[in-house]
Design an enzyme around this catalytic site. Sequence first.
Site, PDB file in Angstrom:
ATOM      1  N   ASN A  35       0.736  -1.196   0.073  1.00  0.00           N
ATOM      2  CA  ASN A  35      -0.034   0.154  -0.025  1.00  0.00           C
ATOM      3  C   ASN A  35       0.867   1.220   0.084  1.00  0.00           C
ATOM      4  O   ASN A  35       0.389   2.267  -0.433  1.00  0.00           O
ATOM      5  CB  ASN A  35      -0.944   0.162   1.238  1.00  0.00           C
ATOM      6  CG  ASN A  35      -2.203  -0.620   0.702  1.00  0.00           C
ATOM      7  OD1 ASN A  35      -2.878  -0.433  -0.089  1.00  0.00           O
ATOM      8  ND2 ASN A  35      -2.353  -1.982   1.689  1.00  0.00           N
ATOM      9  N   ARG A 108       0.077  -2.026  14.724  1.00  0.00           N
ATOM     10  CA  ARG A 108       0.124  -1.982  16.117  1.00  0.00           C
ATOM     11  C   ARG A 108      -1.060  -1.245  16.419  1.00  0.00           C
ATOM     12  O   ARG A 108      -1.589  -0.143  15.818  1.00  0.00           O
ATOM     13  CB  ARG A 108       1.200  -1.032  16.326  1.00  0.00           C
ATOM     14  CG  ARG A 108       2.679  -1.713  16.310  1.00  0.00           C
ATOM     15  CD  ARG A 108       3.106  -2.809  17.172  1.00  0.00           C
ATOM     16  NE  ARG A 108       2.669  -2.459  18.525  1.00  0.00           N
ATOM     17  CZ  ARG A 108       3.006  -3.362  19.472  1.00  0.00           C
ATOM     18  NH1 ARG A 108       2.850  -4.693  19.171  1.00  0.00           N
ATOM     19  NH2 ARG A 108       2.705  -3.120  20.886  1.00  0.00           N
ATOM     20  N   HIS A 126      -8.155  -0.704   5.564  1.00  0.00           N
ATOM     21  CA  HIS A 126      -8.507  -1.951   6.145  1.00  0.00           C
ATOM     22  C   HIS A 126      -8.866  -2.761   5.172  1.00  0.00           C
ATOM     23  O   HIS A 126      -9.665  -2.405   4.582  1.00  0.00           O
ATOM     24  CB  HIS A 126      -9.411  -1.619   7.432  1.00  0.00           C
ATOM     25  CG  HIS A 126      -9.712  -2.924   8.132  1.00  0.00           C
ATOM     26  ND1 HIS A 126      -9.142  -3.570   9.039  1.00  0.00           N
ATOM     27  CD2 HIS A 126     -10.899  -3.853   8.027  1.00  0.00           C
ATOM     28  CE1 HIS A 126      -9.514  -4.700   9.516  1.00  0.00           C
ATOM     29  NE2 HIS A 126     -10.668  -4.648   8.929  1.00  0.00           N
TER      30      HIS A 126
HETATM   31  C1  GRF Z   1      -3.133  -4.705   3.756  1.00  0.00           C
HETATM   32  O1  GRF Z   1      -3.972  -5.866   3.409  1.00  0.00           O
HETATM   33  C2  GRF Z   1      -3.801  -3.771   4.706  1.00  0.00           C
HETATM   34  O2  GRF Z   1      -5.179  -3.424   4.625  1.00  0.00           O
HETATM   35  C3  GRF Z   1      -3.731  -4.543   6.050  1.00  0.00           C
HETATM   36  O3  GRF Z   1      -2.552  -5.296   6.017  1.00  0.00           O
HETATM   37  C4  GRF Z   1      -2.304  -5.515   4.781  1.00  0.00           C
HETATM   38  C5  GRF Z   1      -0.685  -4.897   4.374  1.00  0.00           C
HETATM   39  O4  GRF Z   1      -0.191  -5.036   3.133  1.00  0.00           O
HETATM   40  N1  GRF Z   1      -3.757  -3.652   7.120  1.00  0.00           N
HETATM   41  P1  GRF Z   1       1.037  -4.253   2.678  1.00  0.00           P
HETATM   42  O5  GRF Z   1       2.103  -4.104   3.697  1.00  0.00           O
HETATM   43  O6  GRF Z   1       0.297  -2.667   2.461  1.00  0.00           O
HETATM   44  O7  GRF Z   1       1.529  -4.608   1.368  1.00  0.00           O
END
Ligand code: GRF
Length: 233
Positions: A35, A108, A126
């Site tokens: 992300n 966290r 999320h």
């Molecule tokens: C994503 O699915 C986010 O929504 C969730 O944990 C995952 C993290 O993925 N909280 P990344 O580290 O962004 O690849």
Amino acid sequence: MRSKTRLGHPSLVTRHWFSMAEKTLVILISGRGSNMEALLDARLPARVAAVISNNPQAKGLATAQQRGIATAVVDHHAFPDRAAFDAALAAEIDRHRPDLVALAGFMRVLTEPFIERYRGRLMNIHPSLLPAFPGLDTHRRALAAGARVHGCTVHFVTPAVDSGPIILQASVPVPPGDTEERLAARVLVEEHRIYPLAVRWFVEGKLKLEDGRVVIDEACRQPDAVIPLRGRP
Ligand code: GRF
């Protein structure tokens, strides 16, 4: 060539300067950082001042460094409790005076004082259609519940975990026989689409939290602005 208008109307120049002032973003990660990458790839009209992780092993740290972004680690293991960790994290964040702090797979739970400190400028992605499936293992739980539709949510962060005013959501169908891995991958595509869009609206001044409610510019609500989000397979 200098235009007469700019020389002749300093007030216009001043207004222009303020409206175009570049916003500053700090991104918090704990792991892979896909992300975070989506935010970096989006060429937002903002400066990513730092990527900060609570996990020294987070893969996303190397990715950020390769892209020339400053990184920092505030390892939660080094602190006696959540309050001490959050205070150290806030100190690291505040060095950069960010307009927005984006949680991007930051794993966290944050304390109320931390969240209040960044009220209205703390955003999270999320992997479920909140308020369904807050917390962990969202894809497994969606499958176990027999959900026909699943997805992801961008929201402003408030003290209750994975709660808070919803900014954007994207849904995916859950076909019969779907697996956790396939579902997670399908949702992730949507995460990478809606998180940069929400952050873009924020840094462009089209989105804000006001009296606990999300306020989005009317222009962003036009069908044309939304359909491409959901229309692609
Ligand atoms: C994503 O699915 C986010 O929504 C969730 O944990 C995952 C993290 O993925 N909280 P990344 O580290 O962004 O690849």
